[in-house]
Design a protein around this motif. Structure first.
Motif, PDB file in Angstrom:
ATOM      1  N   HIS A  32       1.121  -1.110   0.150  1.00 38.32           N
ATOM      2  CA  HIS A  32      -0.281   0.170  -0.043  1.00 38.32           C
ATOM      3  C   HIS A  32       1.148   1.366   0.023  1.00 38.32           C
ATOM      4  CE1 HIS A  32      -3.479  -2.760   0.702  1.00 38.32           C
ATOM      5  NE2 HIS A  32      -2.586  -3.399   2.043  1.00 38.32           N
ATOM      6  N   GLY A  33       2.157   1.158   0.290  1.00 44.10           N
ATOM      7  CA  GLY A  33       2.868   1.948  -0.330  1.00 44.10           C
ATOM      8  C   GLY A  33       3.067   2.990   1.968  1.00 44.10           C
ATOM      9  N   GLU A  90       2.349   5.850   2.632  1.00 49.04           N
ATOM     10  CA  GLU A  90       0.965   6.578   2.708  1.00 49.04           C
ATOM     11  C   GLU A  90      -0.319   6.022   3.071  1.00 49.04           C
ATOM     12  OE1 GLU A  90       0.677   9.372   4.304  1.00 49.04           O
ATOM     13  OE2 GLU A  90       2.580  10.493   3.489  1.00 49.04           O
ATOM     14  N   ALA A 136      10.898   4.332  -7.050  1.00 51.87           N
ATOM     15  CA  ALA A 136      10.704   5.348  -7.623  1.00 51.87           C
ATOM     16  C   ALA A 136      10.380   7.128  -7.041  1.00 51.87           C
ATOM     17  CB  ALA A 136       9.104   4.528  -7.831  1.00 51.87           C
ATOM     18  N   GLY A 137      10.318   6.809  -6.086  1.00 48.12           N
ATOM     19  CA  GLY A 137      10.904   8.205  -5.399  1.00 48.12           C
ATOM     20  C   GLY A 137       9.408   8.723  -4.909  1.00 48.12           C
ATOM     21  N   TYR A 138       8.304   7.012  -4.098  1.00 43.82           N
ATOM     22  CA  TYR A 138       6.901   7.513  -3.546  1.00 43.82           C
ATOM     23  C   TYR A 138       7.243   7.408  -2.040  1.00 43.82           C
ATOM     24  CZ  TYR A 138       5.229   6.297  -8.676  1.00 43.82           C
ATOM     25  OH  TYR A 138       5.649   6.142  -9.704  1.00 43.82           O
ATOM     26  N   GLU A 139       8.407   6.757  -1.755  1.00 43.37           N
ATOM     27  CA  GLU A 139       8.170   6.810  -0.411  1.00 43.37           C
ATOM     28  C   GLU A 139       9.134   8.038   0.655  1.00 43.37           C
ATOM     29  OE1 GLU A 139       5.942   5.548  -0.228  1.00 43.37           O
ATOM     30  OE2 GLU A 139       6.066   3.399   0.395  1.00 43.37           O
ATOM     31  N   GLU A 172      12.437   9.778   1.814  1.00 47.02           N
ATOM     32  CA  GLU A 172      13.890   9.842   1.352  1.00 47.02           C
ATOM     33  C   GLU A 172      14.163   9.684   2.038  1.00 47.02           C
ATOM     34  OE1 GLU A 172      16.754  14.015  -0.324  1.00 47.02           O
ATOM     35  OE2 GLU A 172      14.848  14.800   0.018  1.00 47.02           O
ATOM     36  N   ARG A 194       9.203   0.915  -5.150  1.00 50.07           N
ATOM     37  CA  ARG A 194       8.306   2.217  -4.285  1.00 50.07           C
ATOM     38  C   ARG A 194       9.007   3.243  -4.158  1.00 50.07           C
ATOM     39  NH1 ARG A 194       2.825   1.954  -3.902  1.00 50.07           N
ATOM     40  NH2 ARG A 194       1.546   0.063  -3.969  1.00 50.07           N
ATOM     41  N   GLU A 195      10.328   2.367  -3.513  1.00 49.54           N
ATOM     42  CA  GLU A 195      11.484   3.154  -2.723  1.00 49.54           C
ATOM     43  C   GLU A 195      12.453   3.810  -3.934  1.00 49.54           C
ATOM     44  OE1 GLU A 195      15.353   4.295  -2.095  1.00 49.54           O
ATOM     45  OE2 GLU A 195      15.236   1.882  -2.940  1.00 49.54           O
ATOM     46  N   THR A 237      15.815   6.630   1.005  1.00 47.89           N
ATOM     47  CA  THR A 237      17.049   6.054   0.012  1.00 47.89           C
ATOM     48  C   THR A 237      18.253   6.633   0.336  1.00 47.89           C
ATOM     49  OG1 THR A 237      15.880   6.759  -1.982  1.00 47.89           O
ATOM     50  CG2 THR A 237      17.732   7.287  -2.626  1.00 47.89           C
TER      51      THR A 237
END
Length: 257
Positions: free
Chosen positions: A36-37, A39, A136-139, A141, A133-134, A144
């Motif tokens: 679910h990410g 969020e 892709a930059g959705y989580e 920072e 997800r990480e 990373t």
């Protein structure tokens, strides 16, 4: 992002039980963050999947950001256990100015470990999606940053150092880095495009036999390219070492003849 709380010790076996509970929460959180990410996953869902109550999650990690950071730290530490020996070996052969065959073998060793990790994650959807997800930059920072510091930078630096010796170019030369990323990309495709690659191959999953088939194909391709680049290096060195005869000298020589 807050750092996860340090686990409290108990005089009568509580620490061991606490570590087991903490590990269970992290495993559940990785799955839910993957599905679910950051969020979309709630602390209530994480606690329920881990089989603990919500206050227990707060006790160990304070909040959702603390849980997420603990997941990243745990995954990075686990990856370092796997990659550590291959990275150290690569650093050693570079320091010792090893011959080309040894350098190539060290590069292939790193790639074999990458393959094992890639195909392992491919069969663990939660972990695979967590990293996807990480990447892709959705989580957050900070994830990373942790992964880069602990595993990605040491791995990329070791790969570039080996490739620099094999090709004769500098480790920070853009072509060296592009080549290294492209070689590793042969494996990354099975991670980021898992469903489509399996569909095109007509496979339902990547079992041990299929994983070895993929590793063998990638290993052969990588070795062929590394050997080709090493020959280019040798040819360039040989050409640089060959003395050139000035044009005027060549003209006088022709007149005398």
């Amino acid at each position: 992002m807050n750092t996860a709380k340090r686990l409290r010790h108990s005089p009568v076996g509580g620490y061991a039980r606490g570590e087991e509970t903490r590990h269970r929460i992290i495993e559940a959180a990785v799955e839910l963050f993957g599905e679910h990410g950051f969020e979309g996953a709630s602390t209530r869902e994480i606690a329920a999947r881990a089989g603990v109550n919500a206050p227990a999650l707060q006790y160990y990690f304070e909040n959702k950001e603390g849980v997420y950071r603990a997941c990243v730290e745990a995954l990075a530490d686990d990856a370092l256990k796997t990659f550590g020996p291959a990275i150290e070996h690569a650093q050693q052969v570079v320091r010792e100015n090893a011959d080309t065959a040894t350098l190539i073998d060290a590069y292939l060793r790193i790639q074999d470990v990458m393959a094992d990790r890639t195909f392992e994650k491919a069969n663990k959807p939660g972990r695979r999606m967590f990293f996807a997800r990480e990447q892709a930059g959705y989580e957050p920072e900070s994830a990373t940053q942790i992964l880069a510091c602990k595993i990605r930078e040491p791995l990329n630096d070791a790969s570039a150092a080996l490739l620099a010796r094999i090709t004769g170019r500098a480790a920070n030369d853009p072509l060296t880095l592009i080549r290294s990323f492209s070689l590793h990309g042969q494996l990354v495709i099975f991670h980021v495009a898992h469903r489509s690659t399996l569909s095109m191959l007509g496979w339902k999953n990547i079992d041990a036999e299929k994983a070895e088939q993929l590793k063998s194909a990638v290993r052969d391709q990588t070795r062929t390219l590394l050997e080709h680049w090493s020959r280019e290096r040798d040819e360039a060195l040989a050409a640089a070492a060959t003395p050139t005869i000035p044009a005027a000298s060549k003209a006088r020589s022709r007149k005398r003849s």
